[in-house]
Design an enzyme around this catalytic site. Structure first.
Site, PDB file in Angstrom:
ATOM      1  N   ASP A  90       5.907 -26.984  30.064  1.00 21.86           N
ATOM      2  CA  ASP A  90       6.323 -25.737  29.433  1.00 21.86           C
ATOM      3  C   ASP A  90       6.235 -25.826  27.912  1.00 21.86           C
ATOM      4  OD1 ASP A  90       7.513 -23.330  28.789  1.00 21.86           O
ATOM      5  OD2 ASP A  90       9.551 -24.015  29.229  1.00 21.86           O
ATOM      6  N   ASN A  95      12.821 -29.461  26.162  1.00 27.49           N
ATOM      7  CA  ASN A  95      13.601 -30.491  26.865  1.00 27.49           C
ATOM      8  C   ASN A  95      12.966 -30.878  28.179  1.00 27.49           C
ATOM      9  OD1 ASN A  95      15.792 -28.984  25.142  1.00 27.49           O
ATOM     10  ND2 ASN A  95      16.713 -30.946  25.717  1.00 27.49           N
ATOM     11  N   TRP A  97      14.115 -32.183  31.773  1.00 31.71           N
ATOM     12  CA  TRP A  97      15.305 -32.353  32.604  1.00 31.71           C
ATOM     13  C   TRP A  97      14.934 -32.212  34.077  1.00 31.71           C
ATOM     14  CZ3 TRP A  97      16.888 -28.700  36.070  1.00 31.71           C
ATOM     15  CH2 TRP A  97      16.427 -27.395  35.882  1.00 31.71           C
ATOM     16  N   TYR A 133      17.279 -20.332  29.771  1.00 28.27           N
ATOM     17  CA  TYR A 133      15.940 -19.770  29.707  1.00 28.27           C
ATOM     18  C   TYR A 133      16.030 -18.258  29.899  1.00 28.27           C
ATOM     19  CZ  TYR A 133      14.696 -24.671  30.444  1.00 28.27           C
ATOM     20  OH  TYR A 133      14.589 -26.031  30.326  1.00 28.27           O
ATOM     21  N   ASP A 273       2.649 -19.806  25.545  1.00 27.65           N
ATOM     22  CA  ASP A 273       3.716 -20.339  26.388  1.00 27.65           C
ATOM     23  C   ASP A 273       3.244 -20.545  27.828  1.00 27.65           C
ATOM     24  OD1 ASP A 273       6.041 -20.993  27.691  1.00 27.65           O
ATOM     25  OD2 ASP A 273       7.085 -19.118  27.257  1.00 27.65           O
TER      26      ASP A 273
END
Length: 380
Positions: A90, A95, A97, A133, A273
């Site tokens: 992304d 981050n 995770w 998000y 994106d």
């Protein structure tokens, strides 16, 4: 899809995803060295960035599985011995995770969970992390461990272990966690992003990565860390300055339909994106585009398109850094189970546009941290 509307009925993809092979072959640099032609090549192309970046042998390809042109999912592993996870690469977040065994949320019930007690190399930071998000969120804590991404072994990577994942969005997602590839300035809890750690540890030959997305659910999508492959694009690479080092943010000059400017008339900012399925923009601009392409709003606030009209629909053109990037109807019309819908979506992001997968499928994207540029070229 993290910004898009949740699509119900998503199915687990573990069998499909884990069978995607690692792709890695002989580099141009290696081939030229073997033939004694490397020095001549470098003298001939001293300032050609495409020639320079394509030379390096240690760039690493991470295959992605194309889930219905909605999301692109890769497999990485964390810990010793490795625990495998499906993640969404992304460029719109920063981050890394994954779910943990401490997560009892509904969204964690059908996904792989990291067990730190089964990894001999895990170190907990006991630092809380919370990420929201456009759709979906998580809370948890940070830790360090060895992360395997393609052929890259990152022995000291910070990542988040989720303890809560509210709502149902992440339950239906075909990925377990998210691997953010944006700038560290937007990283929650000042966690070091994956690609920053690769650069800091000298794990990539060049401080850039590239993304190729397939169409129609086909296999072959890939993130390449440390380089890019000319087999994924045709024509020239156009380099665009990053205007703000948070998202991969660039300037858009306008959006045109039938040669007329219909949106972003005074210029606007956009982000490239890979974690968003559609192209999103301010409601007033997107409404005009929907009208121009003949999309009509349905009862659930989605925009539908008559599939029979595709042959007569206009191209939508984004002008970026003086170059026109054309999206034909085949790119922006989403076809699923015999129904067609618009690949444009309105979203209030303070005037910011999102150039998501609808755009990246048409234009191979290179994310150059060394020079803070985005490279775009016509994808094959």
């Amino acid at each position: 899809m993290k910004w898009a509307v949740v699509l119900l009925g998503l199915v687990a993809l573990s069998e499909c995803i884990t069978k995607v092979p690692l792709i890695k072959g002989k580099s141009m640099r290696q081939a030229l060295m073997e033939k004694g032609l490397l020095e001549e090549f470098l003298q001939k192309y001293p300032s050609d960035p495409a020639a320079k970046y394509s030379l390096y042998s240690s760039a690493s390809n991470l295959p992605m599985y194309n889930y219905m042109d909605i999301e692109y999912v890769a497999v990485i592993s964390i810990g010793t011995p490795p625990q495998s996870f499906k993640v969404l690469p992304d460029t719109g977040s920063a981050n890394l995770w994954v779910p943990s065994i401490y997560c009892n949320s509904y969204a964690c019930s059908n996904h792989q969970k990291f067990n730190p007690g089964q990894s001999s190399t895990f170190r907990s930071l006991n630092t809380p992390v919370s990420i929201a998000y456009g759709t979906g969120s998580m809370t948890g804590f940070l830790g360090y461990d060895t992360v395997n991404i393609g052929s890259i072994i990152d022995t000291n990577q910070m990542f988040g272990l989720s303890e809560t994942e509210p709502g149902s969005f992440l339950y239906y997602s075909p990925f377990d966690g998210i691997m953010g590839l944006a700038y560290p300035s937007i990283s929650a809890s000042q966690s070091t992003p994956v690609f920053d750690n690769m650069m800091n540890e000298g794990l990539v030959p060049q401080d850039l990565f590239s993304i190729y997305l397939t169409r129609g659910g086909a296999q072959g999508s890939v993130v390449t860390f440390g380089g890019f492959d000319s087999a994924y694009y045709t024509g020239q690479i156009n380099w665009i300055p990053v205007t703000r080092q948070g998202y991969w943010q660039i300037s858009i000059q306008n959006v045109m339909v039938n040669g007329q400017v219909v949106a972003c008339a005074q210029g606007c900012q956009g982000i490239v994106d890979s974690g968003t399925s559609l192209i999103a923009g301010p409601q007033s601009d997107i409404t005009i585009i929907q009208q121009q392409i003949g999309a009509t709003m349905t009862s659930n606030s989605q925009y539908s398109i008559n599939c029979q009209n595709m042959g007569n629909m206009p191209e939508v053109v984004f002008t970026i850094n003086g170059i026109q990037y054309t999206l034909p109807p085949s790119a922006y019309v989403r076809q699923l189970n015999g129904a067609c819908s618009s690949g444009f979506q309105s979203m209030n992001l303070g005037g910011l546009w999102i150039l998501g997968d609808v755009f990246i499928r048409e234009y191979f994207a290179i994310f150059d941290r060394g020079n803070n540029m985005v490279g775009l070229a016509q994808a094959i």
